[in-house]
Design an enzyme around this catalytic site. Structure first.
Site, PDB file in Angstrom:
ATOM      1  N   SER A 209       0.764  -1.209  -0.066  1.00 31.04           N
ATOM      2  CA  SER A 209      -0.067   0.056   0.040  1.00 31.04           C
ATOM      3  C   SER A 209       0.945   1.206  -0.153  1.00 31.04           C
ATOM      4  O   SER A 209       1.871   1.418   0.637  1.00 31.04           O
ATOM      5  CB  SER A 209      -0.794   0.193   1.139  1.00 31.04           C
TER       6      SER A 209
ATOM      7  N   GLY B 278     -19.184  -5.586  -3.436  1.00 31.19           N
ATOM      8  CA  GLY B 278     -18.928  -5.749  -1.979  1.00 31.19           C
ATOM      9  C   GLY B 278     -18.836  -4.323  -1.319  1.00 31.19           C
ATOM     10  O   GLY B 278     -19.501  -3.257  -1.993  1.00 31.19           O
ATOM     11  N   GLY B 279     -17.795  -4.092  -0.524  1.00 33.78           N
ATOM     12  CA  GLY B 279     -17.719  -3.078   0.211  1.00 33.78           C
ATOM     13  C   GLY B 279     -17.194  -1.722  -0.787  1.00 33.78           C
ATOM     14  O   GLY B 279     -17.856  -0.601  -0.868  1.00 33.78           O
TER      15      GLY B 279
ATOM     16  N   LYS C 176     -14.257  -3.557   4.943  1.00 31.57           N
ATOM     17  CA  LYS C 176     -15.113  -2.371   4.756  1.00 31.57           C
ATOM     18  C   LYS C 176     -16.487  -2.463   5.246  1.00 31.57           C
ATOM     19  O   LYS C 176     -17.173  -1.577   6.004  1.00 31.57           O
ATOM     20  CB  LYS C 176     -14.992  -1.699   3.614  1.00 31.57           C
TER      21      LYS C 176
ATOM     22  N   ILE D 206     -10.795   0.351 -10.060  1.00 31.35           N
ATOM     23  CA  ILE D 206     -10.421   0.858  -8.747  1.00 31.35           C
ATOM     24  C   ILE D 206      -8.859   0.342  -8.338  1.00 31.35           C
ATOM     25  O   ILE D 206      -8.664   1.058  -7.609  1.00 31.35           O
ATOM     26  CB  ILE D 206     -11.580   0.544  -7.765  1.00 31.35           C
TER      27      ILE D 206
ATOM     28  N   GLN E  69      -9.944   9.763  -2.216  1.00 38.65           N
ATOM     29  CA  GLN E  69     -10.721   9.322  -1.122  1.00 38.65           C
ATOM     30  C   GLN E  69      -9.526   9.524   0.066  1.00 38.65           C
ATOM     31  O   GLN E  69      -9.823   9.873   1.159  1.00 38.65           O
ATOM     32  CB  GLN E  69     -10.757   7.883  -1.181  1.00 38.65           C
TER      33      GLN E  69
ATOM     34  N   ASP F 185     -14.695   6.930  -0.267  1.00 36.48           N
ATOM     35  CA  ASP F 185     -14.670   6.227  -1.473  1.00 36.48           C
ATOM     36  C   ASP F 185     -15.701   6.699  -2.409  1.00 36.48           C
ATOM     37  O   ASP F 185     -15.331   6.772  -3.740  1.00 36.48           O
ATOM     38  CB  ASP F 185     -14.938   4.640  -1.333  1.00 36.48           C
TER      39      ASP F 185
END
Length: 285
Positions: free
Chosen positions: A18, A137-138, A74, A227, A257, A110
């Site tokens: 990340s 999903g999230g 999330k 994404i 975000q 997001d």
């Protein structure tokens, strides 16, 4: 004068690559803040979803300003918070938790990040009549609500978990108008009728190889966005570019975000252009 100090971080799984620590810490440095951003990789630490309450307790006790939350927690994180922002409550997904006055408040940045990326990155005449989204999903909940707010006429959802897709479609229709979201059962037909495609799954991310859309279904009239930002060019985006589609990678969503999350953590406005430059520079080999 004492330099303001903020402890922040990211909860997720398999997140060692990340760039969120760099994004937040470099913006903090630019603003004269001492901001520390740690990774809490539950896979690396031998932990699972059942450990979320204990981890949140520890972070709150340690004086953290807040944490970001990513795949696959999330939605699970919401059960362990005291309060959700209206948007987070609406979609049942949180990517930012703020610790304030002994309470845990969940936000979803997001939606803003994805919408801003589309506004900035797609042509002004891009069409939003029909869009196909892979993933419910999230992250998919956030992108789907953003697409509704951007004026998509019909959003077709595909997800291996059929019930999850049906629940998201029902939630979208309840908020944004009946019939605007449907669950797809014929991907080739849906893509053939679409103006754009959104990949809101981890497919294409390092560790999740492949593409969410078979290459033969792509055609020049489509716009395609992903994404995923690591790698910046996923297999889907590579196939789409070769097919002549307009493409938009996940870097902008990640930056925008983070801009909002930084503001929640510190109470200060972030500079999106500076954060984008730093992000792009960090992605270069």
């Amino acid at each position: 004068m004492t330099q303001p100090r903020y402890l922040t971080g990211l909860i997720g799984r398999d997140i060692q690559a990340s760039l969120s620590p760099m994004l937040h810490e470099s913006e903090g440095d630019a603003q004269g803040l001492r901001l520390i951003y740690r990774l809490f990789d539950l896979a690396a630490d031998g932990m699972g979803v059942e450990d979320l309450p204990r981890l949140l307790d520890a972070l709150q006790l340690a004086g953290f300003a807040g944490v970001n939350v990513t795949h696959p927690y999330k939605q699970a994180i919401t059960a362990h918070l005291d309060e959700l922002s209206p948007q987070a409550q609406q979609i049942g997904s949180v990517n930012t938790v703020v610790f304030s006055a002994g309470r845990r408040i969940g936000y979803n940045t997001d939606i803003y990040g994805f919408a801003q990326n589309l506004r900035a990155g797609l042509s002004p005449d891009a069409r939003f009549g029909r869009v196909v989204q892979m993933g419910a999903g999230g992250a998919g909940a956030a992108t789907a609500h953003a697409l509704m707010e951007l004026g998509v006429g019909e959003l077709t959802l595909f997800d291996p978990a059929q019930q999850r897709a049906q629940e998201l479609a029902a939630a979208l229709n309840a908020v944004h108008g009946a019939g605007r979201a449907i669950v797809g059962d014929d991907l080739p037909a849906s893509v053939a009728a679409a103006d754009g495609i959104v990949n809101a799954t981890p497919i294409g991310m390092k560790g999740y190889p492949g593409s969410a859309i078979p290459q033969p279904l792509l055609r020049p009239a489509l716009w395609v966005t992903d994404i995923v930002y690591f790698p910046l060019e996923t297999q889907l985006l590579r196939d789409a570019r070769e097919a002549g589609c307009a493409t938009l990678d996940g870097s902008g969503m990640t930056v925008y975000q983070a801009v909002r999350a930084f503001e929640h953590f510190t109470g200060r406005a972030a500079d999106p252009q500076r954060m984008s430059r730093n992000f792009r520079a960090a992605l270069k080999p």
